[in-house]
Enzyme design. Structure first.
Site, PDB file in Angstrom:
ATOM      1  N   SER A  12      -4.556  -4.882 -15.065  1.00 28.27           N
ATOM      2  CA  SER A  12      -5.809  -4.469 -15.663  1.00 28.27           C
ATOM      3  C   SER A  12      -6.941  -5.115 -14.879  1.00 28.27           C
ATOM      4  CB  SER A  12      -5.846  -4.897 -17.127  1.00 28.27           C
ATOM      5  OG  SER A  12      -6.908  -4.247 -17.780  1.00 28.27           O
ATOM      6  N   GLU A  13      -7.918  -4.322 -14.449  1.00 27.57           N
ATOM      7  CA  GLU A  13      -8.845  -4.798 -13.422  1.00 27.57           C
ATOM      8  C   GLU A  13      -9.794  -5.902 -13.883  1.00 27.57           C
ATOM      9  OE1 GLU A  13      -8.507  -1.631 -14.394  1.00 27.57           O
ATOM     10  OE2 GLU A  13     -10.433  -0.582 -14.577  1.00 27.57           O
ATOM     11  N   ASN A  14      -9.939  -6.105 -15.199  1.00 27.39           N
ATOM     12  CA  ASN A  14     -10.785  -7.219 -15.630  1.00 27.39           C
ATOM     13  C   ASN A  14     -10.158  -8.568 -15.268  1.00 27.39           C
ATOM     14  OD1 ASN A  14      -8.981  -6.132 -17.609  1.00 27.39           O
ATOM     15  ND2 ASN A  14      -9.800  -7.546 -19.111  1.00 27.39           N
TER      16      ASN A  14
END
Lengths: 214, 235
Positions: A46-48
């Site tokens: 997940s890119e966060n």
């Protein structure tokens, strides 16, 4: 009969191979996680800044500090690691993520993707989509075949501002699957939903594509 | 020891705020945002802010509070889709936005904090994000030049901090906070817990104290959840 959203997610899930690190976009792509075959070991990113996403929490497990890129509450696995957003996008741009599944407003026959903006109307921003299509080796798009007005979403060229130029490798709609072997080749029709006729797919597609190989 | 700990947010921000300033904020969505410091900036009444932040909060929480009071003039963000007031102000021309892809934004903050004026990335090539920007070919592929970002003030949220300004973040609340901490000319960190000197294992510090000039105990830790998503337990 057109494919349902879950059918589409299940079709996309077949593209996730053992050992892959995968980023799933917001919306229908998130459903792909529910259809990963048993025995296929996939790590979701997940890119966060989370690598190794677990399932959604139970009410008792909810932790406001554990969210995915869709801002949904999520859980950890025994493999989970957290990184800063800069390191997370290092994974993405650096080519360490094998596959990303994204939604789309439009895809063009040359692989251009538009999914972030409708000028004058919808102003949300690209989020991480531009980084994903620029850095991830293989991009699968999940989208309805036509928009609410009945207009083809697989088009000769995109009318909306692009997320990336020549970045899409596979398109799964509620009516059909299109694929291409590399980014210099045109898309070909790979599969059609049960009881949907090739003529219907043709009529609802503006893009040029090659017919299904015999 | 240099005294970095301040008694409250107003004292921690004393002398740092001015109209037209650039403020970088950590956080992703409503996760890991400096709630206490945002409230203090609302209270200060400072205006004309350029805010560097991945998101713009929601209508009544996070940076959305500063939008509601019209204290923000411009946002540099990747995604603002959760804030209706933002959309209204932008479409009516009251608010300026510089959209920046999420990874490019993280790297621009990291670069600014690390003394890197600019860097080349493939992200955004062939899109309106690259319009007017220099491009360059590397190994036959086109990259676009993006610039580092430096802010007059950075505000960050951490889980634990020590009196030296060393910070440890918690889970996905880390997100943009380490980069924001580096890109402020002055960085103020609010923490959920202040620990004694020496309590941290030096190997476990995420952001070292060199990046943090002021520190305070966070008094607002609502941690609102945007998308409360649960699974049903198997019967």
């Amino acid at each position: 009969m057109p494919w349902t959203r879950d059918d589409m997610a299940a079709l996309a899930a077949q593209e996730l191979l053992d050992g892959f690190y995968v980023n799933l976009g917001i919306g229908i792509p998130t459903l792909v996680a529910n259809h990963i075959a048993p025995g296929v070991d996939v790590t979701l990113q997940s890119e966060n800044g989370m690598l190794g996403l677990g399932p959604f929490p139970t009410e008792a497990e909810i932790d406001a500090d554990i969210i995915n890129a869709g801002k949904q509450t999520i859980t950890e696995l025994d493999r989970t690691s957290y990184v800063s957003s800069a390191d997370s996008f290092g994974m993405i741009r650096g080519g360490h993520i094998q596959l990303s599944v994204l939604g789309a407003m439009e895809v063009a026959e040359n692989g251009d993707l538009a999914n972030w903006m409708v000028p004058g109307k919808m102003v949300k921003g690209p989020g991480g989509a531009m980084d994903l299509v620029a850095g991830v080796g293989r991009i699968i798009v999940l989208m309805d075949h036509v928009d609410k007005a009945g207009t083809a979403k697989f088009r000769k060229s995109c009318t909306l501002p692009l997320t990336g130029a020549n970045v899409v490798d596979m398109i799964i709609t509620n009516l059909a699957i299109f694929q291409r072997p590399d980014r210099r080749s045109p898309f070909f029709l790979k599969a059609i939903a049960p009881n949907v006729l090739p003529d219907e797919v043709r009529a609802k597609t503006e893009a040029h594509y090659l017919e299904m190989p015999a | 020891m240099v005294q970095k700990i301040y008694d409250n947010a107003l004292l921690a921000l004393d002398g740092l705020l001015f109209d037209g300033m650039v403020i970088a904020a950590g956080g992703f969505g409503l996760c890991g945002i400096p709630e206490t410091l945002i409230d203090a900036i609302v209270e200060s009444g400072v205006t004309g802010i350029t805010a560097i932040s991945n998101n713009a909060g929601v209508d009544d929480f996070g940076l959305g509070k500063l939008l509601k009071t019209r204290q923000i003039r411009k946002m540099i963000s990747s995604y603002v889709g959760e804030n209706k007031e933002f959309e209204r102000q932008y479409l009516s021309g009251e608010l300026e936005i510089e959209f920046c892809p999420q990874g490019t934004l993280a790297e621009r903050m990291r670069a600014g904090g690390a003394g890197i004026a600019g860097f080349y990335t493939r992200t955004g090539v062939g899109t309106m994000i690259a319009e007017g920007k220099e491009t360059k070919l590397f190994n036959g592929e086109t990259y676009v030049l993006e610039t580092g970002l430096v802010a007059d003030l950075a505000i960050v949220k951490a889980w634990k901090g020590d009196p030296y300004g060393n910070l440890i973040f918690r889970k996905s609340a880390r997100n943009f906070n380490p980069m924001a901490a580096t890109c402020g000319k002055v960085t103020v960190a609010e923490v959920e817990t202040i620990v004694e000197p020496g309590a941290f294992d030096p190997d476990h510090v995420h952001s070292p104290g060199v990046f943090v000039q002021r520190l305070l105990l966070a008094t607002h830790n609502e941690k609102r959840i945007e998308q409360r998503t649960i699974r049903q337990e198997a019967a």
